[in-house]
Design an enzyme around this catalytic site. Structure first.
Site, mmCIF file in Angstrom:
data_model
loop_
_atom_site.group_PDB
_atom_site.id
_atom_site.type_symbol
_atom_site.label_atom_id
_atom_site.label_comp_id
_atom_site.label_asym_id
_atom_site.label_seq_id
_atom_site.Cartn_x
_atom_site.Cartn_y
_atom_site.Cartn_z
ATOM 1 N N LYS A 13 -14.014 -7.536 42.926
ATOM 2 C CA LYS A 13 -13.139 -7.950 41.817
ATOM 3 C C LYS A 13 -13.777 -9.135 41.116
ATOM 4 C CE LYS A 13 -11.588 -11.914 43.887
ATOM 5 N NZ LYS A 13 -11.966 -13.269 43.418
ATOM 6 N N ASP A 149 -5.875 -12.366 48.526
ATOM 7 C CA ASP A 149 -6.440 -11.346 47.629
ATOM 8 C C ASP A 149 -6.223 -9.924 48.133
ATOM 9 O OD1 ASP A 149 -7.352 -13.313 45.942
ATOM 10 O OD2 ASP A 149 -9.466 -13.146 46.521
#
Length: 296
Positions: A13, A149
């Site tokens: 990401k 996350d």
């Protein structure tokens, strides 16, 4: 019954911006960010065992098996499936063991979410192999115990995130190309978040405020100033990549990126990256490649 799932991607990401808006009493920082999935990933391989052991079949230098997020994720899921089975059927399920192999491509301490993504892929794949039947929301709740996350990767879409990263709203983003540079240092997250230099009072924004361009990215990364002051290699990579567009650090570092609308522009920049840095290009994705494991 399927006994193996191989070549399961754990994508990286990017944080297209990252603002620190406050701090909770327990010390966790309140954030706002946009998470962008890109097609650069680790690959994980899963094989069922006939016992309850969970073993990592790949050696990862500097990461003991017991502390690896992959193994911790598998054990957390194993426990949750057992508890669910006992609560619903009054008995524990058949043995829930697995051998887990990994092809590690995402750099550790790079701000790309590698460990969190590996943990999320482990939860998705073993929930399927073990026939655990846990929902996306149940897996996201488990993931939050492993790291802030992890829920994003289980959410499975690009997202506007708030809180400590667990409050997620789906967001469509353009099909950009990114050049990503690893400037040769590993940055432990705690060094950045514990710094007295860190700005913790950025004014909150609304999701509707967010826009993405390649010439001028939205907002900023509040963690970048601390990383640049402590790690000159990050500063050098941002300065160099900034010759081709707006360069920015992702997460708590150390990787930096620049966005391009055309693949050939990214290719041209990639050819010029100084030899002392690792660099690659990645394309924006809208959806996690394993999202179908939870949608079915």
């Amino acid at each position: 019954m399927t006994r193996t799932l191989n070549n399961c991607p754990a994508p990286a990401k990017l944080n297209l911006f990252l603002h620190v808006t406050g701090r909770r009493p327990d010390g966790y920082h309140l954030l706002q960010t946009v998470f962008q999935l890109v097609d650069f990933n680790d690959l994980l391989h899963f094989e069922l065992r006939d016992d309850d052991q969970i073993r990592r079949s790949t050696d990862i230098p500097g990461v003991p098996e017991e502390s690896d997020l992959i193994v911790r994720a598998a054990r957390l899921l194993q426990s949750a499936i057992r508890q669910k089975a006992v609560a619903s059927a009054g008995s524990a399920p058949a043995p829930l063991g697995a051998n887990i192999g990994i092809e590690k491509n995402l750099p550790m301490g790079g701000g790309l979410g590698g460990g969190s993504s590996d943990a999320a892929t482990t939860l998705m794949a073993l929930n399927r192999l073990w026939q655990g039947g846990l929902s996306r929301q149940e897996l996201m709740a488990l993931g939050l115990q492993l790291g802030a996350d992890v829920p994003f990767f289980l959410f499975g879409r690009n997202a506007f995130a708030e809180g400590i990263g667990e409050s997620l709203q789906k967001l469509d983003t353009p099909g950009l190309w990114f050049v990503i540079i690893q400037p040769g240092v590993t940055i432990p997250t705690e060094i950045i978040f514990s710094s007295s230099e860190l700005t913790r009072s950025t004014k909150p924004v609304k999701m509707t405020d967010f826009s993405i361009g390649t010439k001028k990215l939205f907002g900023k990364n509040d963690l970048e100033a601390v990383a640049v002051s402590k790690f000159p290699e990050v500063a050098a990579a941002i300065k160099w990549l900034g010759n081709y567009g707006e360069a920015r650090m992702t997460g708590s570092g150390a990787c930096v990126f620049c966005a391009f609308t055309e693949e050939h522009d990214a290719d041209e920049v990639l050819k010029s990256v100084p030899a002392q840095w690792k660099a690659w290009k990645a394309k924006a994705m809208q959806e996690h490649p394993l999202a179908g494991l939870l949608d079915n």
